[in-house]
Design an enzyme around this catalytic site. Structure first.
Site, PDB file in Angstrom:
ATOM      1  N   HIS A  81      -4.221   2.884   8.003  1.00 18.20           N
ATOM      2  CA  HIS A  81      -3.052   2.354   8.768  1.00 18.20           C
ATOM      3  C   HIS A  81      -2.147   3.662   9.164  1.00 18.20           C
ATOM      4  O   HIS A  81      -2.251   4.609   8.423  1.00 18.20           O
ATOM      5  CB  HIS A  81      -2.392   1.529   7.961  1.00 18.20           C
ATOM      6  CG  HIS A  81      -2.936   0.058   7.819  1.00 18.20           C
ATOM      7  ND1 HIS A  81      -2.990  -0.682   6.521  1.00 18.20           N
ATOM      8  CD2 HIS A  81      -3.742  -0.677   8.440  1.00 18.20           C
ATOM      9  CE1 HIS A  81      -3.428  -1.632   6.478  1.00 18.20           C
ATOM     10  NE2 HIS A  81      -4.272  -1.855   7.680  1.00 18.20           N
ATOM     11  N   GLU A 104       0.921  -1.265  -0.021  1.00 17.79           N
ATOM     12  CA  GLU A 104       0.248   0.107   0.036  1.00 17.79           C
ATOM     13  C   GLU A 104       0.951   1.473   0.002  1.00 17.79           C
ATOM     14  O   GLU A 104       2.103   0.976   0.137  1.00 17.79           O
ATOM     15  CB  GLU A 104      -1.014  -0.187   1.225  1.00 17.79           C
ATOM     16  CG  GLU A 104      -0.194   0.031   2.535  1.00 17.79           C
ATOM     17  CD  GLU A 104      -1.291  -0.422   3.669  1.00 17.79           C
ATOM     18  OE1 GLU A 104      -2.071  -1.464   3.370  1.00 17.79           O
ATOM     19  OE2 GLU A 104      -1.068  -0.122   4.747  1.00 17.79           O
TER      20      GLU A 104
END
Lengths: 288, 365
Positions: free
Chosen positions: A248, A210
């Site tokens: 996150h 990511e």
């Protein structure tokens, strides 16, 4: 037995008597994971889920022969728990705890660099799964059938998607490793790829990255030069904007070289097949 | 969490880092009073959490009042200027920048110094288990060509700045500019301090300094227990349980066609229970054209998720077209149950179908 967990790996659950620790210990034990005890300061002498609880790791390892731990301790105490595990020379520590202050993790990393006999997975890791053998952490226990695909991911939810989709294609998992979504983690993509490359039970690897950081760029370089097994990758956050933290703690990019586009480019150049959407991952894997 | 400049400076003062004797003002009249006490010329610093430093110099009380009036009506980077920090103007012989921050690419804490007027700069990596060494602070001084008669002062300042960085659980602390005045003193003219959100549980005093209004402008923020809203420029809301799933949903929307673009991306971190889904729906912006729910049943099965969704829709029916994508245990059955109950809001099992269905629905209406 694939990577990270071996037949002689015996786990302590740090924080077993807490709400999360207790809930997941019951699930892990039902799965067949080799958990031999728990560590909860001040609760030594008690029993839970048929396992003994100890005040500290030293007495726990002396009594049980444990050589690994799973950390469910809250963020305020997790780093202390991990330092204790490192000092007790455990070989593997899987930290599920989320929300650990970054300076704490940095100190831990610096300490681990000087204690190379201990490997830390996480923090903020959903855990490790070797189907039918071990489920260490919080991965839903119905996920993952045995097979030869290694999966390594920063995102838990996307790994669950992939493991679910693989069933329809009759593909199974050798090991799933969640390295965690924090900006500082104990084990990187490259380190896990190295293990998968040498693992006789893994034929191909799925890598789910990511935005944020350069772990995917680092592993791309390794894939290009040393990895012979096929890698299928997906990088989440192609639609993300700079400076916007996408969930996150580590999913935020500020410069182009830590964007999804840069990572996709690097992985493709290295020979990985990069899926354009999460749903393309398993078809690509099946087509190799 | 970003602190305002005046908050950063008050913390610097606690660590014996030299700051100016400034006053906070939130009206032009208060600014004028502050300027009177400090005696013009004064510097008027807009207190706003933007990256750039916005300040004006006032040579008279009237100017101070007018500048303040002008600044208090402006926005910088989307943040409203609600406060001004008034400080005495000092003349700087030279200006420097000093930063201590977590450098993610190196995975280390790095202290760096530079001279504002030229390219001179130096960085030192700090071992978090040992802290910054005096020789490293001296190295920074030498790297920016600071005259040696000022080194002792500079070293003390750097060491104090590191103490501040550690004890406030900062991710980044910046002094910019650090002025060397004509009287040979190093003084902080501009400063920033970013605090690690994960550490706020042990920094209760700092947590209370949070600018709640400014927070509402943040592109990514927690709005409810484990519900985070992330703002992208489009108008399709994506709600998913899991940060990665949320990103992948937004990616799927973005790659579909140019007129279909993710707006609010809402992550439910944990079980998609009714309360969290209600909060997520509440934070879908009023200008959203459509909503995709992408929900994976892990700890809760898809049947329970559908149950929660049904209750949600009966309490707060979305006002725009939606599609529901369900995955995980019992997903197929859950989709069928949902679609029977809500035929206008397709329940599908793949993300691609969910994106296509919503796009189609919006194209034909």
């Amino acid at each position: 037995m694939s990577i990270l967990i071996q037949p002689n790996t015996a786990f302590l659950v740090q924080g077993m008597t807490g709400r999360e620790g207790s809930y997941y210990t019951a699930k892990m034990l039902a799965y067949g994971t080799n958990i031999v005890g728990g560590v909860s300061p001040e609760k030594g002498g008690e029993w839970l889920h048929g396992k003994p609880i100890f005040d500290n790791i030293r007495t726990a390892t002396e009594a049980t022969g444990a050589n690994a731990s799973i950390v469910f301790v809250n963020a305020a105490s997790a780093v202390d728990a991990i330092f204790e595990a490192v000092d007790a020379e455990l070989e593997l520590i899987v930290c599920v705890t989320d929300g650990i202050p970054i300076q704490d993790t940095l100190r831990l990393r610096a300490y681990l660099d000087r204690h190379l006999g201990t490997r830390l997975i996480g923090p903020s890791s959903p855990g490790i799964v070797i189907p039918r053998i071990a489920n260490v952490g919080i991965v839903p226990t119905h996920l993952g059938v045995p097979g030869r695909i290694g999966i390594v991911s920063r995102s838990a939810s996307l790994a669950y998607e992939v493991m679910t989709a693989m069933v329809d294609y009759e593909l199974g998992v050798s090991t799933f490793v969640g390295i965690g979504g924090d900006p500082v983690v104990g084990t990187s993509f490259a380190e896990i790829l190295m293990l998968f490359e040498e693992d006789l039970e893994t034929s191909a690897v799925v890598l789910i990255g990511e935005i944020g950081g350069s772990s995917e760029i680092e592993v791309a370089s390794y894939i290009g030069s040393k990895v012979t097994k096929q890698v299928v990758a997906y990088v989440a956050g192609q639609s993300a904007a700079p400076y916007v933290r996408m969930g996150h703690a580590g999913a935020v990019f500020t410069t182009p070289d830590t964007s999804a586009a840069a990572k996709i480019e690097a992985l493709q150049s290295a020979g990985a097949r990069v899926a354009r959407s999460i749903e393309e991952v398993v078809p690509l894997l099946a087509a190799r | 969490m970003r602190l305002h400049e005046y908050q950063a400076k008050s913390l610097f003062a606690r660590f014996d880092i030299p700051v100016l004797n400034g006053e906070l003002a939130n009206t032009p009249e208060a600014a004028r009073s502050a300027a009177l006490r400090l005696k013009p010329p004064v510097v008027i610093n807009a207190q706003v959490q933007a990256n750039e430093r916005v300040f004006r110099i006032a040579d008279s009380l009237a100017e101070a009042e007018q500048i303040s009036r002008d600044l208090l009506q402006t926005h910088v980077d989307g943040f409203a200027v609600n406060n001004l920090l008034i400080e005495p103007k000092v003349s700087a012989v030279k200006e420097y920048a000093l930063t201590i921050e977590f450098d993610r690419s190196k995975c280390q804490i790095v202290a760096s110094a530079s001279a504002v007027s030229n390219r001179l700069n130096r960085s030192e990596t700090i071992d978090p288990l040992v802290g910054i060494h005096v020789y490293q602070a001296r190295s920074l001084a030498s790297g920016i060509d600071l005259p040696s008669e000022h080194w002792a002062q500079f070293v003390t300042l750097v060491l104090n700045l590191y103490r501040c960085y550690v004890q406030t659980d900062a991710t980044r602390v910046v002094i910019m500019p650090l002025a060397l005045t004509s009287s040979g003193d190093l003084t902080v003219l501009g400063g920033k301090l970013d605090i690690d959100d994960n550490a706020l549980y042990r920094q209760s005093e700092l947590a209370e300094m949070r600018d709640v209004l400014a927070d509402e402008e943040l592109p990514s923020r927690i709005v409810y227990d484990r519900v985070r809203v992330m703002r992208l420029p489009g108008d399709i809301t994506c709600i998913a349980n899991g940060a990665g799933l949320a990103m992948a949903t937004a990616d799927a929307v973005a790659s579909h066609n140019p007129s279909f673009s993710p707006g609010a991306v809402i992550e439910i971190d944990g079980e998609p229970n009714l309360e969290r889904m209600q909060a997520a729906l509440r934070f879908s912006p009023t200008n959203a054209r459509g909503i995709i729910f992408n929900l994976f049943g892990d700890r809760l099965s898809a049947m329970t998720v559908v149950d929660n969704l049904q209750r949600l829709f009966s309490i707060a029916l979305p006002k725009v077209p939606c599609t529901i994508r369900l995955a995980g245990q019992d997903a197929a059955v859950a989709c069928a149950i949902w679609s029977a109950r809500f035929p206008d809001t397709p329940g599908v099992s793949t993300l691609a179908e969910a994106v296509e269905a919503l796009n189609h629905h919006l194209a034909v209406t």
